[in-house]
Enzyme design. Structure first.
Site, PDB file in Angstrom:
ATOM      1  CG  ASP A 151       9.015   7.616  50.137  1.00  0.00           C
ATOM      2  OD1 ASP A 151       9.992   7.765  50.426  1.00  0.00           O
ATOM      3  OD2 ASP A 151       8.623   6.335  49.531  1.00  0.00           O
ATOM      4  CD  GLU A 166      14.766  11.693  52.430  1.00  0.00           C
ATOM      5  OE1 GLU A 166      14.450  10.934  53.243  1.00  0.00           O
ATOM      6  OE2 GLU A 166      14.541  11.920  51.114  1.00  0.00           O
ATOM      7  CG  ASP A 219      14.286   3.248  51.023  1.00  0.00           C
ATOM      8  OD1 ASP A 219      13.257   2.973  51.300  1.00  0.00           O
ATOM      9  OD2 ASP A 219      14.406   4.045  49.652  1.00  0.00           O
TER      10      ASP A 219
END
Length: 952
Positions: free
Chosen positions: A557, A560, A633
């Site tokens: 998760d 980035e 998300d």
């Protein structure tokens, strides 16, 4: 001598110069040519290297002669490139040097360095625009000197342009569009462009990059604005009480709407509580230009946009995770248009930004450019193929093959945000098996650790007292467990001091004292995957705390990395400090290096067990690390569901084959928390439609915030929503031989499972813009329903084929748009003529041995070919040649089906297989919901069989 038309194929590829102009010097190299331009009139001083990697792949490099900077680390391109092109022919004319291979020819101007890529017949495929003084702009960050890099190309008006990663703007074809390649929650930067002219451009750069129409976006004030009372210079902004619009908190003039991140919050009117407000912008606008304008919106909260009284957008996004969309408007210069924007922010930290693009000048309409913040020079690969699959194969030649995922990956996955205890996850597993809903994988999301130990990778023993035993129990019940792991470390975690002492952490966020949103709030940072020791240390932590307990896969998760969703990009750069150079130079490469560490660590720990990881961000080459990417998300809205179609297809067309999304959407409007009857039924319909869509993407995974996402928690048994969700989960398992054969083809033939229509129907330009239909493999045309209450939807059937309804076998002629039936429990899915579709009996999990025959549906009208692929589904033995293939062919003229001799070394495969064969034609419709007696039933023993088919 080259054909004369080659030299003048495009105006940009033929620029005359005086005879006395300085020409480049060049020399032939082992793999191409190198050129040096000094004191040239037509270009800047530069050194160029043009290397053929193989006949259809060319590497182009250009660097300035003076003020050279440190070369970028090579991260995306594999270091195993050893192939050499075939014989290269180099010829010179007065103003060009030609380099020819079997696949492509290059015409390089000796005055400008401009490259024209030609096919063997001399026709232009693609042409550079000349490099000039804007190509290399000296810059620096954190002591790292580099250039801002710009390079543009002349494309044709007719081609479709795809790829560039995953973006949430609903755009399929990037011809004439602008896209920013920037890793962000829900956006994935992959600088690979794929064209319907069967070429690709791999822009070898790791920095934030604008691609396409790279002109700067203009502020709203670039237009002529008029207030509600027609005063010129601004729009009227009214801050109203959203509970009672008669109550006005504030009214003011606003000419720029630019609330982009946390630093912009003070721009709002003082004393106004945004969480209680409806902000209404009203007035008119006009442009000094005629032509096509684009308005770019970034938003959070609820937003509605009307232009000339027509509602064009009605959207919602959670406040901390802004979304985006574009509006197009063709207008005449100085013509006024009414505009109204109703914006309901959520919370004190809310975001809305509006920019616009003026019409493109006619001279620029065929330009596609790259504008990167940092690099040491122009660096790209041109890849040519006879079709788009060959281009993607070239991409994987450069960046690595995509391994075959474990077979269980192609089953159904259940997740939610989040299973809070060991008992919860075991109870859900038990309920699936009790209801006999097929499933393979359960997912444990974040915060399974003690609150302050984010990054320590420890289970909270108060909630997960026996984690290893829990995982063992799941394995006994034929479940896999994937677990969330973040590259983030809290200052109070059990590993912080060790990681900090070893120099493995980014330090700026600690120095700034910025806290996260968990509990009291903790100061945290991210580890540095650009540091090889840090990568090994991070893997060793995961291995000791999780993998050795039996965890099957890692969910990477916030890769980035997401330091904080709403700080500015510059602040994110300040926090993100790679050990190999500046964040400006390497901004987009974090997810690649993060995946590299996990893959290499796990492969060394357990060499013959297939790896799978799911990442929230991806980059060029990440497919080689057994990494799939999901779309982040996203919101549980009809708009967001539709946007995932183009997002996923373009990601796949970037060369990375494994993509998924949160089926059902992650972020949920509050109206669904404690819904009235209407909202509850819409929630069920939305999830049903999303499950229908999700069953046909490479990985089928339901996930999201409350309400709980299990089918039995969405709707009761017997409800149409429940029936539909279970039906498509079951269909997923019945399609397993088709899906796993596509996975084998993805590795062995560099195939792509998820396909834009233009990939298979390049000769049908009507497919180029379609952003809500796709192919799964070469046979299935999937058409998700993305509108509330719809019972039908328009479907374009590509030309040149007959199309059969998957469920009934009813046939339709290609080259037309139909209004396809889409009752609540089904989405339209069509099968292309000339397809062989294998359908298995139902399983409860992917490694369950089936009882009964596999049905081969033969869709008549053209010759058909299918290769069934099989291996052990778990190991890397397929890399050693231990797999089988069964080629199945159908001769449409003789109505003969041939099962070829089984070929391969996978001796553990079943010795015999039973096949029922059903011929589907226009006279005898048959589909998976309309059972007919098989035309033939055979027992296959691995030997060649010919079966003559006649309809019963």
């Amino acid at each position: 001598m080259p054909k004369l038309r080659t030299l003048f194929a495009l105006f940009c590829c033929s620029i005359p110069f005086a005879v006395s102009a300085q020409k480049a010097s060049y020399k032939k190299t082992e793999q191409g040519i190198s050129l040096t331009f000094k004191n040239a009139i037509g270009t800047i001083d530069q050194h160029m290297a043009i290397d053929f990697i193989r006949d259809g792949i060319v590497h182009v490099r250009s660097i300035p002669l003076l003020h050279s900077v440190k070369a970028s680390e090579q991260l995306a391109i594999t270091d195993t490139l050893r192939s050499k092109p075939g014989e290269l022919l180099v010829e010179e004319t007065n103003d060009h040097v030609y380099v020819k291979s079997k696949a492509i020819n290059l015409a390089v101007s000796l005055y400008t360095g401009q490259i024209n890529f030609l096919n063997p017949s001399g026709d232009t495929i693609l042409c550079e625009t000349p490099r000039n003084t804007q190509t290399f702009a000296p810059s620096a960050a954190n002591g790292d000197a580099f250039y801002r890099i710009k390079q543009a190309f002349q494309v044709s008006e007719q081609e479709g342009l795809y790829g560039l990663g995953q973006h949430q703007n609903g755009i399929m074809n990037y011809q004439g569009k602008q896209v920013t390649l920037l890793q962000y929650n829900t956006d994935v930067a992959v600088p690979m462009l794929l064209s319907t002219k069967n070429y690709g451009l791999l822009w070898n750069n790791y920095s934030i990059t604008k691609a396409g129409d790279t002109r700067a976006l203009l502020p709203l004030s670039g237009l002529t604005l008029y207030a509600k009372d027609d005063q010129e210079g601004w729009l009227s902004a009214s801050y109203l009480n959203k509970a009672d619009e008669k109550e006005v908190f504030a009214i003011r003039a606003e000419s720029d709407i630019a609330y982009n991140d946390l630093t912009d919050i003070p721009k709002f009117p003082q004393g106004v509580d945004l969480s209680k407000s409806l902000v209404r912008y009203e007035g008119r606008f006009s442009s000094p230009f005629s032509g096509l304008h684009r308005l770019h919106f970034k938003y959070a909260g609820y937003i509605k946009v009307w232009i000339d009284g027509k509602l064009l957008q009605d959207r919602w996004r959670e406040s901390w995770n802004a979304g985006s969309f574009e509006l197009e408007l063709t207008t005449e210069a100085n013509k006024k248009h009414a505009i109204r924007i109703d914006w309901k922010p959520e919370g004190a930290q809310s975001y809305l930004e509006i920019n616009w693009q003026r019409p493109i000048l006619k001279s620029d309409q065929r330009i596609f450019g790259f504008d990167s913040e940092a690099g040491d020079g122009v660096d790209y690969y041109f890849i040519q193929g006879s079709n788009m699959d060959q281009v993607i194969s070239g991409y994987r030649t450069l960046t690595g093959k995509a391994p075959i995922m474990p077979k269980w990956v192609f089953g159904y996955w259940q997740s939610r945000e989040r299973y809070k205890t060991q008992a919860e996850i075991l109870d859900v597993a038990k309920e699936f098996r009790k209801r006999r809903i097929p499933i393979d994988n359960l997912v444990l999301d974040w915060s399974y650790w003690p609150e302050k130990d984010w990054g320590g990778q420890n289970f909270d023993t108060a909630r997960f007292p026996h984690a290893a035993e829990m995982i063992s129990q799941l394995h006994q019940d034929h479940f896999k467990l994937m677990i969330s792991t973040w590259p983030k470390v809290n200052e109070e975690s059990t590993v912080f001091n060790q990681f900090m002492k070893n120099g493995w952490l980014y330090r700026r966020n600690i120095a700034d004292g910025r806290k996260d949103w968990i509990g009291k709030g903790y100061t945290s940072t991210f580890y540095d995957p650009f540091n090889a020791d840090a990568r090994r240390g991070f893997w060793e932590l995961l291995n000791e705390k999780l993998y050795k307990k039996g965890v099957d896969a890692f969910w990477m998760d916030a890769s980035e990395p997401d330091i904080h969703s709403n700080i500015s990009v510059q602040e994110r750069k300040d926090v993100f400090q790679p050990s190999i150079g500046s964040s400006t130079r390497y901004y987009n490469a974090f997810p690649l290096q993060n995946a590299k560490g996990i893959y290499e660590g796990q492969r060394a720990e357990d060499p013959n067990k297939r790896i799978f990881m799911l990442t929230r961000s991806g980059f060029t080459g990440q497919q080689r690390y057994a990494a799939a990417t999901w779309s982040g998300d996203i919101s549980s809205t009809w708009n967001d569901m539709k946007d995932q179609i183009a997002a996923g297809i373009n990601f796949s067309m970037s060369g990375l084959p494994y993509w998924t999304m949160d089926v059902g959407g992650f972020l949920v409007e509050k109206r669904y928390y404690n819904p009235n009857t209407a909202n509850q039924e819409e929630w069920r319909e939305l999830n049903s439609r999303w499950y229908q869509f999700g069953a046909f993407v490479p990985i089928f995974r339901a996930h999201g915030q409350f309400p709980f996402r299990e089918p039995f928690n969405i709707a009761p048994e017997g409800h149409p929503a429940y029936n539909s969700m279970v039906y498509y989960i079951q269909l997923r398992y019945r399609l397993l031989p088709y899906l796993y054969s596509l996975a084998g083809k993805t590795y062995h033939d560099d195939y792509s499972m998820l396909r834009g229509l233009a990939m298979d129907f390049t000769n049908d330009p009507k497919t180029y813009e379609i952003n809500d239909q796709f192919m799964l493999g070469s046979s299935l045309l999937v058409n998700p329903v993305t509108k509330k209450g719809a019972s039908s939807r328009p479907v374009y059937l590509p030309s040149g084929f007959t199309w059969y309804d998957l469920y009934t076998g009813e046939s339709y002629k290609g080259g037309q748009q139909i209004e396809a039936e889409a009752p609540f429990e089904r989405i339209p899915v069509f099968v292309k003529s000339g397809s062989i579709l294998p359908i298995d009996p139902l399983r409860q999990y992917t490694d369950e041995k089936i009882k009964g025959a596999t049905t081969l549906y033969i869709f008549e009208g053209k010759n058909a070919d299918l290769t069934l692929y099989e291996d052990d589904g778990l190991s890397y033995n397929y890399e050693k040649g231990i797999f089988n293939r069964i080629q199945i062919k159908y001769d449409n003229q003789t109505k003969t089906l041939t099962l070829s001799e089984r070929k391969g070394k996978y001796e553990a495969a079943p010795k015999t297989r039973k096949f029922n064969i059903i011929l589907v034609d226009q006279q005898q419709p048959s589909g998976i919901d309309r059972q007919v007696k098989p035309d033939a039933s055979v027992t296959y023993t691995g030997k060649n069989m010919n079966i003559k088919l006649t309809n019963n």
